[in-house]
Design a protein around this motif. Structure first.
Motif, short mmCIF file in Angstrom:
data_model
loop_
_atom_site.label_atom_id
_atom_site.label_comp_id
_atom_site.label_asym_id
_atom_site.label_seq_id
_atom_site.Cartn_x
_atom_site.Cartn_y
_atom_site.Cartn_z
N ASP A 93 -7.50 2.44 -5.26
CA ASP A 93 -7.25 2.26 -3.83
C ASP A 93 -7.07 3.63 -3.18
OD1 ASP A 93 -4.30 2.89 -2.96
OD2 ASP A 93 -4.16 2.03 -4.97
N CYS A 97 -1.84 4.00 -4.93
CA CYS A 97 -0.57 3.52 -5.49
C CYS A 97 -0.29 4.31 -6.77
CB CYS A 97 -0.65 2.02 -5.78
SG CYS A 97 -1.62 1.61 -7.24
N CYS A 100 -2.84 3.61 -9.66
CA CYS A 100 -4.15 4.22 -9.43
C CYS A 100 -4.06 5.74 -9.55
CB CYS A 100 -4.71 3.81 -8.06
SG CYS A 100 -5.28 2.09 -7.99
N CYS A 108 -3.70 -1.82 -10.40
CA CYS A 108 -3.40 -1.47 -8.99
C CYS A 108 -2.30 -2.38 -8.42
CB CYS A 108 -4.66 -1.59 -8.15
SG CYS A 108 -4.39 -1.16 -6.42
N ARG A 109 -1.35 -1.75 -7.73
CA ARG A 109 -0.21 -2.51 -7.20
C ARG A 109 -0.39 -2.99 -5.77
NH1 ARG A 109 0.93 -1.11 -11.97
NH2 ARG A 109 3.09 -0.83 -12.67
N ASN A 110 -1.21 -2.30 -4.98
CA ASN A 110 -1.25 -2.69 -3.57
C ASN A 110 -2.47 -3.56 -3.23
OD1 ASN A 110 -3.44 -0.94 -3.23
ND2 ASN A 110 -2.20 0.72 -2.42
#
Ligand SMILES: [Zn+2]
Ligand SMILES: [Zn+2]
Length: 352
Positions: A93, A97, A100, A108-110
């Motif tokens: 992203d 984040c 990443c 990936c968290r977002n």
């Protein structure tokens, strides 16, 4: 050039059409497409259940299971014309984040990652494509057209990486693995289990067609019976669940041996309820220190692990996983599943 495109969100919009030739940017390879594999994600996108076009456009080039041959490469890229490559699916992203930023874009968290052929970037189902050299992975030339199995193999390479990391939290000496589902992901998970020297059991609904033989040729035991009964008999140290079928997911969680690890890789359709004794499963998980992990996608480490696993595998066996190849002009045929399909691939260069 021709490409297989879709209009995300619109059913029946899948078609092969002329699109502009891609121009490689700085640091990018220009690649002749050889083949793309078709999986459930592609079928969901074609059925308007998933998928996002690039910003400002309404059509997306499909295809995330790639195989191509390098046509041009920047001199310092580590690639040369003629190399067989696969392109990585996900890109980190833009924020990025924390995951990443550490190269763990598969975690990936977002949710703002992008994916070739799935989410906001064109895919690889085209006669030519470009890819950043950093997101191209070399395929052993000895694999030839079986190299189209690279991306699904990264999915199981990540699953095994997760299982082993979780296992190492304490003493870990697994002997048996049960793989539920003998599609491409299940059979590749079984391959990696066999490569680890484990006793491999594969369970699927069908009792004929290519699947039992493919499992047997790995040295795996094949079961077409009831999952609860098989799990009770096998008492697996590890279960890799590859169907997403609610009953199998539940019985996988209920059926491991002590210190069991269940890795869930199948994406279920929501809305199907199950009458299940969650208290019994909870009791087993707690009293046996069991773990259930979900696993999806793959990062560059998993691509490297998958390349090694494929290079070590028997090429004729890998080729038998690809049970049907259709040329690009008949690509839509690949979206009608047939009973004996394992992996269906679309050929992009007129090759066999
Ligand atoms: Zn796929
Ligand atoms: Zn991220």
């Amino acid at each position: 050039m021709r490409a297989l495109t879709v209009r995300p969100g619109e059913k029946g919009a899948l078609r092969v059409e002329e699109v502009p030739d891609p121009e490689p940017g700085p640091g990018e390879l220009l690649v002749d497409g050889l083949a793309v594999g078709v999986c459930g994600t592609d079928r969901e996108i074609a059925d308007a259940l998933y998928g996002w076009a690039p910003p400002g456009r309404d059509r997306l080039v499909l295809g995330h299971e790639s195989l191509g041959r390098v046509r041009t490469a920047p001199p310092d890229s580590g690639f040369a014309p003629g190399d067989l490559v696969a392109g990585v699916v996900r890109r980190p992203d833009p924020v990025p984040c924390g995951a990443c930023a550490h190269g763990h874009f598969d975690m990936c968290r977002n949710g703002r990652y992008t994916e070739r052929g799935i989410k906001e970037i064109d895919g690889y189902a085209a006669e030519r494509w470009t890819v950043e050299a950093d997101y191209a992975v070399r395929i052993d030339p000895a694999l030839g057209r079986a190299g189209v199995l690279m991306e699904p193999t990264t999915v199981v390479a990540k699953a095994w990486d997760q299982i082993e990391r979780v296992g190492r939290r304490s003493w870990f000496d697994p002997r048996t693995v049960l793989v539920t589902g003998a599609g491409p992901i299940g059979l590749l998970a079984a391959l990696l289990g066999a490569q680890r020297g484990l006793e491999v059991h594969v369970l699927d609904r069908v009792s004929d067609g290519p699947k039992p033989r493919l499992a047997a040729d790995l040295g795996a035991a094949y079961h077409a019976g009831d999952v609860a009964e098989v799990a009770r008999r096998v008492r697996p140290d590890i279960v890799v669940e590859c169907t997403g079928a609610a009953r199998l997911v539940f019985e996988a969680m209920a059926g491991t041996g002590p210190y069991g690890i269940v890795c869930l890789t199948g994406v279920s359709s929501p809305g199907r309820t199950l009458d299940a004794d969650i208290g019994r499963v909870n009791r087993d998980i707690v009293l046996q220190n069991d773990v259930v992990i979900g696993s999806v996608n793959a990062n560059l480490d998993h691509y490297r692990a998958a390349a090694d696993a494929l290079a070590a595998a028997d090429r004729p066996w890998l080729e038998r996983l690809i049970t049907r190849r259709v040329p690009l002009e008949r690509a839509l045929d690949a979206f009608d599943p047939r009973p004996d399909d394992v992996k269906v691939a679309i050929t992009l260069d007129g090759g066999a």
